[in-house]
Design a protein around this motif. Structure first.
Motif, PDB file in Angstrom:
ATOM      1  N   SER A 148       0.859  -1.180   0.000  1.00  0.00           N
ATOM      2  CA  SER A 148       0.000   0.000   0.000  1.00  0.00           C
ATOM      3  C   SER A 148       0.895   1.230   0.000  1.00  0.00           C
ATOM      4  O   SER A 148       2.083   1.149  -0.307  1.00  0.00           O
ATOM      5  CB  SER A 148      -0.918  -0.031   1.233  1.00  0.00           C
ATOM      6  N   THR A 150       1.513   5.539   1.707  1.00  0.00           N
ATOM      7  CA  THR A 150       1.281   6.477   2.817  1.00  0.00           C
ATOM      8  C   THR A 150       0.619   7.766   2.345  1.00  0.00           C
ATOM      9  O   THR A 150       0.081   8.513   3.151  1.00  0.00           O
ATOM     10  CB  THR A 150       2.609   6.828   3.505  1.00  0.00           C
ATOM     11  N   ARG A 153      -2.929   8.926   3.379  1.00  0.00           N
ATOM     12  CA  ARG A 153      -3.238   9.336   4.749  1.00  0.00           C
ATOM     13  C   ARG A 153      -3.494  10.830   4.852  1.00  0.00           C
ATOM     14  O   ARG A 153      -4.005  11.314   5.853  1.00  0.00           O
ATOM     15  CB  ARG A 153      -2.083   8.935   5.672  1.00  0.00           C
ATOM     16  N   ARG A 154      -3.101  11.567   3.810  1.00  0.00           N
ATOM     17  CA  ARG A 154      -3.371  13.006   3.788  1.00  0.00           C
ATOM     18  C   ARG A 154      -4.820  13.251   3.370  1.00  0.00           C
ATOM     19  O   ARG A 154      -5.500  12.369   2.844  1.00  0.00           O
ATOM     20  CB  ARG A 154      -2.436  13.705   2.792  1.00  0.00           C
ATOM     21  N   THR A 155      -5.288  14.464   3.616  1.00  0.00           N
ATOM     22  CA  THR A 155      -6.603  14.870   3.133  1.00  0.00           C
ATOM     23  C   THR A 155      -6.417  15.969   2.099  1.00  0.00           C
ATOM     24  O   THR A 155      -5.707  16.952   2.332  1.00  0.00           O
ATOM     25  CB  THR A 155      -7.492  15.380   4.277  1.00  0.00           C
ATOM     26  N   SER A 163      -7.796   7.579  -0.043  1.00  0.00           N
ATOM     27  CA  SER A 163      -7.736   7.720   1.415  1.00  0.00           C
ATOM     28  C   SER A 163      -8.552   6.633   2.104  1.00  0.00           C
ATOM     29  O   SER A 163      -8.127   6.062   3.110  1.00  0.00           O
ATOM     30  CB  SER A 163      -8.239   9.102   1.834  1.00  0.00           C
ATOM     31  N   THR A 166      -6.648   3.367   1.690  1.00  0.00           N
ATOM     32  CA  THR A 166      -5.462   3.381   2.544  1.00  0.00           C
ATOM     33  C   THR A 166      -5.827   3.093   3.993  1.00  0.00           C
ATOM     34  O   THR A 166      -5.109   2.372   4.694  1.00  0.00           O
ATOM     35  CB  THR A 166      -4.744   4.741   2.438  1.00  0.00           C
ATOM     36  N   ALA A 167      -6.942   3.644   4.450  1.00  0.00           N
ATOM     37  CA  ALA A 167      -7.387   3.404   5.824  1.00  0.00           C
ATOM     38  C   ALA A 167      -7.878   1.975   6.020  1.00  0.00           C
ATOM     39  O   ALA A 167      -7.738   1.406   7.110  1.00  0.00           O
ATOM     40  CB  ALA A 167      -8.495   4.387   6.186  1.00  0.00           C
ATOM     41  N   ALA A 189       3.599  -0.206   3.660  1.00  0.00           N
ATOM     42  CA  ALA A 189       3.081   1.090   3.221  1.00  0.00           C
ATOM     43  C   ALA A 189       4.255   1.946   2.776  1.00  0.00           C
ATOM     44  O   ALA A 189       5.065   2.374   3.596  1.00  0.00           O
ATOM     45  CB  ALA A 189       2.316   1.767   4.355  1.00  0.00           C
ATOM     46  N   THR A 245       1.446  -3.101   9.938  1.00  0.00           N
ATOM     47  CA  THR A 245       1.738  -2.248   8.799  1.00  0.00           C
ATOM     48  C   THR A 245       3.117  -1.641   8.983  1.00  0.00           C
ATOM     49  O   THR A 245       3.403  -1.056  10.031  1.00  0.00           O
ATOM     50  CB  THR A 245       0.690  -1.130   8.668  1.00  0.00           C
ATOM     51  N   ASP A 247       5.796   1.030   7.557  1.00  0.00           N
ATOM     52  CA  ASP A 247       6.043   2.180   6.688  1.00  0.00           C
ATOM     53  C   ASP A 247       7.473   2.163   6.178  1.00  0.00           C
ATOM     54  O   ASP A 247       8.404   1.857   6.928  1.00  0.00           O
ATOM     55  CB  ASP A 247       5.817   3.487   7.446  1.00  0.00           C
ATOM     56  N   GLN A 253       6.986  11.263   5.796  1.00  0.00           N
ATOM     57  CA  GLN A 253       5.877  11.758   6.608  1.00  0.00           C
ATOM     58  C   GLN A 253       6.309  12.764   7.674  1.00  0.00           C
ATOM     59  O   GLN A 253       5.465  13.423   8.269  1.00  0.00           O
ATOM     60  CB  GLN A 253       5.174  10.574   7.291  1.00  0.00           C
TER      61      GLN A 253
END
Length: 257
Positions: A148, A150, A153-155, A163, A166-167, A189, A245, A247, A253
């Protein structure tokens, strides 16, 4: 003199013997380029028999010859063909790595429902169906590894679907690890990885993106496919790891990139 209580030797894991996959079989779904290809190469170098699938038959054939790997050309989200692939495996396997296409970005005003459904198939349904088909083939203590990112994870406008996916994947991983035990299930991730897929997505912006990351990432360089492959091999051989998970983004990040 150190006495052995008899349990020590039975508790030795592959990780305690190093990343040695001699005598094991690794399946890479999407293994003809990028992260999948580097993982297949590293697994081969560590002694594994490798089975690679991908959509592009010509590129897949070339990789198969390079690694002495078995190959099967098909689109992994052709779920009937995916089931047939696992049904026809002639021997047990030890590890499965699942890569996938890039994420689908689109603001709602431009949202293509057919593209979105394909993305859900590729990033959510594919791991579920691989778990369903592969676990009867994977030896106890073996691994399912999903890939997956990362970025979701942002908006931001255009990230609605990615998103949500990812969640969902860390939760999926945890539940599969419990349901499929003693087969282990983990999720990688990744942040930006310098792959042919990244080049396709960024086009003429690729070099600028590389330079930006070199100057801002804490590691001072861009993450490459070999970095992710090394993590994948660690997750295959360390039998204490499941349901988690991991990263790998070079600290992306932690900074504004």
């Amino acid at each position: 003199m150190i006495e052995d209580d008899g349990a020590t030797s039975t508790r030795l894991s592959p990780a305690q013997r190093g990343q040695n996959l001699l005598g094991q079989t690794v399946v890479v779904i999407g293994g003809s380029s990028g992260i999948g290809l580097e993982t297949a190469r590293l697994a081969h170098d560590k002694g594994a028999d490798v089975i690679i699938t991908a959509r592009n038959p010509d590129r897949l054939h070339t990789v198969g010859l390079e690694l002495g790997a078995s190959v099967a050309a098909f689109d992994a989200i052709d779920f009937d063909r995916l089931a047939e692939f696992f049904d026809t495996l002639s021997k047990p396997i030890d590890h499965v790595l699942v890569t996938g296409p890039g994420p689908y970005y689109a603001p709602l005003a431009e949202f293509d429902v057919d593209e979105a459904r394909r993305d859900v198939d590729a990033h959510l349904m594919l791991p579920i169906l691989i778990a369903r088909h592969a676990t009867s083939k994977v030896r106890p203590g073996g691994t399912l590894l999903f890939l997956s990112g990362t970025g979701g994870r942002r908006t931001a406008a255009g990230l609605t679907l990615i998103s949500a996916l990812t969640a969902a994947l860390p939760a999926l991983t945890k539940n599969l690890a419990l349901e499929l035990a003693p087969v282990r299930v983990n999720l990688i991730a990744a942040g930006f990885v310098d792959t042919p897929l990244s080049a396709t997505l960024l086009g003429d912006q690729l070099d600028a993106r590389r330079e930006q990351l070199r100057t801002t990432l804490p590691i001072g360089r861009v993450v490459g496919p070999a970095d992710v492959a090394a993590l994948a091999l660690h997750l295959m051989t360390n039998t204490a790891l499941t349901g988690a998970t991991f990263d790998i983004d070079g600290g992306q990040q932690l900074v504004e990139t």
